[in-house]
Write a protein that holds these residues in place. Sequence first.
Motif, PDB file in Angstrom:
ATOM      1  N   VAL A   1     -10.361   3.619  -1.646  1.00  0.00           N
ATOM      2  CA  VAL A   1     -10.476   2.658  -0.563  1.00  0.00           C
ATOM      3  C   VAL A   1      -9.041   3.313   0.064  1.00  0.00           C
ATOM      4  O   VAL A   1      -8.651   4.239   0.678  1.00  0.00           O
ATOM      5  CB  VAL A   1      -9.549   1.679  -1.481  1.00  0.00           C
ATOM      6  CG1 VAL A   1      -8.906   0.328  -0.100  1.00  0.00           C
ATOM      7  CG2 VAL A   1     -10.156   0.354  -2.491  1.00  0.00           C
TER       8      VAL A   1
ATOM      9  N   SER B   1      -3.094  13.759   2.188  1.00  0.00           N
ATOM     10  CA  SER B   1      -3.048  14.287   1.244  1.00  0.00           C
ATOM     11  C   SER B   1      -4.439  14.496   0.368  1.00  0.00           C
ATOM     12  O   SER B   1      -4.350  15.404  -0.462  1.00  0.00           O
ATOM     13  CB  SER B   1      -2.272  13.506  -0.287  1.00  0.00           C
ATOM     14  OG  SER B   1      -2.668  12.674  -0.981  1.00  0.00           O
TER      15      SER B   1
ATOM     16  N   ALA C   1      -6.214   6.276  -5.016  1.00  0.00           N
ATOM     17  CA  ALA C   1      -4.458   5.922  -4.731  1.00  0.00           C
ATOM     18  C   ALA C   1      -4.523   4.601  -4.383  1.00  0.00           C
ATOM     19  O   ALA C   1      -3.571   4.033  -4.945  1.00  0.00           O
ATOM     20  CB  ALA C   1      -3.385   6.393  -3.604  1.00  0.00           C
ATOM     21  N   GLN C   2      -5.125   4.141  -3.407  1.00  0.00           N
ATOM     22  CA  GLN C   2      -5.539   2.620  -3.246  1.00  0.00           C
ATOM     23  C   GLN C   2      -6.144   1.317  -3.764  1.00  0.00           C
ATOM     24  O   GLN C   2      -6.136   0.834  -3.605  1.00  0.00           O
ATOM     25  CB  GLN C   2      -6.226   1.900  -1.850  1.00  0.00           C
ATOM     26  CG  GLN C   2      -4.793   2.775  -0.699  1.00  0.00           C
ATOM     27  CD  GLN C   2      -3.633   2.026  -0.745  1.00  0.00           C
ATOM     28  OE1 GLN C   2      -3.628   1.391  -1.483  1.00  0.00           O
ATOM     29  NE2 GLN C   2      -2.343   3.341  -0.053  1.00  0.00           N
TER      30      GLN C   2
ATOM     31  N   ASN D   1       2.470  12.073  -9.017  1.00  0.00           N
ATOM     32  CA  ASN D   1       1.237  11.135  -7.583  1.00  0.00           C
ATOM     33  C   ASN D   1       0.327  11.836  -7.279  1.00  0.00           C
ATOM     34  O   ASN D   1      -0.028  12.824  -7.977  1.00  0.00           O
ATOM     35  CB  ASN D   1       2.655  11.496  -6.864  1.00  0.00           C
ATOM     36  CG  ASN D   1       3.223  12.503  -6.358  1.00  0.00           C
ATOM     37  OD1 ASN D   1       2.567  14.146  -5.642  1.00  0.00           O
ATOM     38  ND2 ASN D   1       4.551  12.763  -5.287  1.00  0.00           N
ATOM     39  N   THR D   2      -0.453  10.976  -6.789  1.00  0.00           N
ATOM     40  CA  THR D   2      -2.310  11.731  -5.719  1.00  0.00           C
ATOM     41  C   THR D   2      -1.505  13.012  -5.652  1.00  0.00           C
ATOM     42  O   THR D   2      -2.380  14.058  -5.187  1.00  0.00           O
ATOM     43  CB  THR D   2      -2.105  10.746  -4.716  1.00  0.00           C
ATOM     44  OG1 THR D   2      -2.165   9.286  -6.115  1.00  0.00           O
ATOM     45  CG2 THR D   2      -3.685  10.791  -4.544  1.00  0.00           C
ATOM     46  N   THR D   3      -0.908  13.108  -4.351  1.00  0.00           N
ATOM     47  CA  THR D   3      -0.550  13.890  -3.962  1.00  0.00           C
ATOM     48  C   THR D   3      -0.376  15.580  -4.045  1.00  0.00           C
ATOM     49  O   THR D   3      -1.389  16.710  -4.745  1.00  0.00           O
ATOM     50  CB  THR D   3       0.859  14.377  -3.012  1.00  0.00           C
ATOM     51  OG1 THR D   3       0.745  12.653  -1.769  1.00  0.00           O
ATOM     52  CG2 THR D   3       1.169  15.405  -1.495  1.00  0.00           C
TER      53      THR D   3
ATOM     54  N   HIS E   1      -6.345   9.686   3.654  1.00  0.00           N
ATOM     55  CA  HIS E   1      -4.484   9.976   3.516  1.00  0.00           C
ATOM     56  C   HIS E   1      -4.925  12.166   4.148  1.00  0.00           C
ATOM     57  O   HIS E   1      -5.802  12.610   3.003  1.00  0.00           O
ATOM     58  CB  HIS E   1      -3.708   9.709   2.514  1.00  0.00           C
ATOM     59  CG  HIS E   1      -2.804   9.411   2.649  1.00  0.00           C
ATOM     60  ND1 HIS E   1      -2.063  10.674   2.084  1.00  0.00           N
ATOM     61  CD2 HIS E   1      -1.757   9.110   2.567  1.00  0.00           C
ATOM     62  CE1 HIS E   1      -0.549  10.404   1.922  1.00  0.00           C
ATOM     63  NE2 HIS E   1      -0.670   9.166   2.574  1.00  0.00           N
TER      64      HIS E   1
ATOM     65  N   ASN F   1      -6.305   4.205   3.088  1.00  0.00           N
ATOM     66  CA  ASN F   1      -5.141   2.876   2.851  1.00  0.00           C
ATOM     67  C   ASN F   1      -4.943   2.590   4.465  1.00  0.00           C
ATOM     68  O   ASN F   1      -4.135   1.971   4.870  1.00  0.00           O
ATOM     69  CB  ASN F   1      -4.191   3.590   2.041  1.00  0.00           C
ATOM     70  CG  ASN F   1      -3.870   5.615   3.690  1.00  0.00           C
ATOM     71  OD1 ASN F   1      -4.993   5.352   3.849  1.00  0.00           O
ATOM     72  ND2 ASN F   1      -3.205   5.512   4.203  1.00  0.00           N
TER      73      ASN F   1
ATOM     74  N   HIS G   1       2.954   4.999  -8.880  1.00  0.00           N
ATOM     75  CA  HIS G   1       4.316   3.835  -8.709  1.00  0.00           C
ATOM     76  C   HIS G   1       3.342   2.846  -7.378  1.00  0.00           C
ATOM     77  O   HIS G   1       3.865   1.621  -7.357  1.00  0.00           O
ATOM     78  CB  HIS G   1       4.979   4.318  -6.970  1.00  0.00           C
ATOM     79  CG  HIS G   1       4.646   5.347  -6.146  1.00  0.00           C
ATOM     80  ND1 HIS G   1       4.652   4.477  -4.651  1.00  0.00           N
ATOM     81  CD2 HIS G   1       3.427   6.393  -5.647  1.00  0.00           C
ATOM     82  CE1 HIS G   1       3.774   5.347  -4.003  1.00  0.00           C
ATOM     83  NE2 HIS G   1       3.302   6.788  -4.102  1.00  0.00           N
TER      84      HIS G   1
ATOM     85  N   ALA H   1       0.705  -1.359  -0.154  1.00  0.00           N
ATOM     86  CA  ALA H   1      -0.336  -0.047   0.111  1.00  0.00           C
ATOM     87  C   ALA H   1       0.773   1.044  -0.337  1.00  0.00           C
ATOM     88  O   ALA H   1       0.329   2.154   0.067  1.00  0.00           O
ATOM     89  CB  ALA H   1      -1.088   0.233   1.217  1.00  0.00           C
TER      90      ALA H   1
ATOM     91  N   ASP I   1      -9.964  10.098  -4.356  1.00  0.00           N
ATOM     92  CA  ASP I   1      -8.354   9.714  -4.662  1.00  0.00           C
ATOM     93  C   ASP I   1      -8.874   8.205  -4.804  1.00  0.00           C
ATOM     94  O   ASP I   1      -8.679   7.570  -3.936  1.00  0.00           O
ATOM     95  CB  ASP I   1      -7.895  10.247  -2.804  1.00  0.00           C
ATOM     96  CG  ASP I   1      -6.691   9.416  -2.851  1.00  0.00           C
ATOM     97  OD1 ASP I   1      -6.566   8.353  -3.404  1.00  0.00           O
ATOM     98  OD2 ASP I   1      -6.558   9.083  -1.243  1.00  0.00           O
TER      99      ASP I   1
HETATM  100  N1  PMP Z   1      -3.882   8.973  -1.229  1.00  0.00           N
HETATM  101  C1  PMP Z   1      -3.930   7.696  -0.688  1.00  0.00           C
HETATM  102  C2  PMP Z   1      -5.182   6.809   0.248  1.00  0.00           C
HETATM  103  C3  PMP Z   1      -2.884   6.864  -0.432  1.00  0.00           C
HETATM  104  O1  PMP Z   1      -2.476   5.359   0.301  1.00  0.00           O
HETATM  105  C4  PMP Z   1      -1.570   7.662  -0.225  1.00  0.00           C
HETATM  106  C5  PMP Z   1      -0.253   6.921  -0.189  1.00  0.00           C
HETATM  107  N2  PMP Z   1      -0.146   6.698   0.849  1.00  0.00           N
HETATM  108  C6  PMP Z   1      -2.162   8.645  -1.185  1.00  0.00           C
HETATM  109  C7  PMP Z   1      -2.921   9.339  -1.118  1.00  0.00           C
HETATM  110  C8  PMP Z   1      -1.349   9.803  -1.730  1.00  0.00           C
HETATM  111  O2  PMP Z   1       0.393   9.186  -2.882  1.00  0.00           O
HETATM  112  P1  PMP Z   1       1.412   9.864  -2.496  1.00  0.00           P
HETATM  113  O3  PMP Z   1       2.266   9.940  -1.549  1.00  0.00           O
HETATM  114  O4  PMP Z   1       2.007   8.756  -4.093  1.00  0.00           O
HETATM  115  O5  PMP Z   1       1.338  11.134  -3.258  1.00  0.00           O
END
Ligand code: PMP
Length: 405
Positions: A167, A119, A196-197, A87-89, A117, A169, A219, A24, A194
């Motif tokens: 989802v 972010s 990401a997961q 990235n998602t952030t 998260h 994290n 990633h 994750a 979001d």
């Molecule tokens: N949202 C979720 C649900 C995440 O699990 C993560 C990464 N742990 C992020 C956002 C942020 O992803 P990143 O660090 O690749 O920007």
Amino acid sequence: MKAEDFRQDFPIFKGNDYIYFDNAATSQRPQAVIDAVADFYQKSNANPLRGLYDWSVDATERYEHARSTVAKFIGAKESCEIVFTRNTTESMNLIAYSYGLKNVGKDDEIVISVMEHHSNILPWQMVCRQTGAKLVWLEPDEEGVITEDEYKSKITDKAKIVSIGHVSNVLGVTNPVKEIAAYAHDKGAVVVVDGAQSVPHMKVDVNEIGADFLAFSGHKLMAPMGIGVLYGKKELLEAMDPFLTGGEMIEYVTRDSATWAELPHKFEAGTVNAADAVGLEAAINYIESVGFDFIKEQEHKLTRLLMDGMSELSYIKVYGSKDPNKHCGIVTFTMDGVHPHDISSVLNEDHVCVRAGHHCAQPLMQFLKVGSTARASLYFYNTEEEVKRFLEVLKGVRKVMGYGD
Ligand code: PMP
């Protein structure tokens, strides 16, 4: 195909006995992704979108091909709805700065959940600070579920943005984003998901779930670090101002003004990360060759084995649903009398990699009334043998910490 067969594609697993259960946080990379990035640098490395010579044209074509692969992967209608970010952030910040600040006012509300998260929290805190809007929090029940009653009572006509993790994290629960999106749209809000997961684990189609924006990181789905995606509906992206300014994102610049390039370039200032976009395309091709049916089946099987084994250990507490199929491969736990950092460090002695801490989800930790937790997160290339060895090693942690059981 079996997990053992897919493992052969991952050079990092060869010649060692490491158990990698921190998927994750980031996944591992198959050779096909590593090769795709190397191939870009070996055969077409030049600054894309600039040159009129062969290598640059080739780099541009490969970059744009990657974009159209991403668009098809998530069901976007047009490639220009895909913006490459880090990235998602970064994707979340782009939405907050370029959409949020412009469209949210003093008496408005932004709705998120306590399981987000950071972010998907901090950018909205910033928008609220700057506009005077209010941040409204959805809370899950004991099983980690955001119920219909909960979102219907919190999303009102004041909501301008509803931003939800697909989802979690930490809990691994899949939130009812489709239902939340439909309700939020009825109330006139824009919906940010979001992913990401979720995107690395299930077929996500932006139209199916009703996302106006979707953010995810390469990633976590086997692509290189440093490439992420922001999907946005064309009409929304078109009405937004750029997030970053500089080279590549302009149409025309004078001494005191500038006009913006067409989508998606308006949002991709400076030299782009073409090699990693090509790597992301290779990762998408790879994940599609594995298939989401296999991924789900394997994650369910392993999570069941893991949670069944943990349920026999009275000193382990697992967070979230009791149903392993509702964990998306994520099992967050605590151990009586042992700090999560100690769990992770002791497991590392046996070459087992798990995450410990607050998982960038401190409001959820506060909600769960726990400072930090340990988290084992699985992916399709993990095996039953690994889960069995993990459970044995986990029992040993208590012994190392001086307990008799
Ligand atoms: N949202 C979720 C649900 C995440 O699990 C993560 C990464 N742990 C992020 C956002 C942020 O992803 P990143 O660090 O690749 O920007």
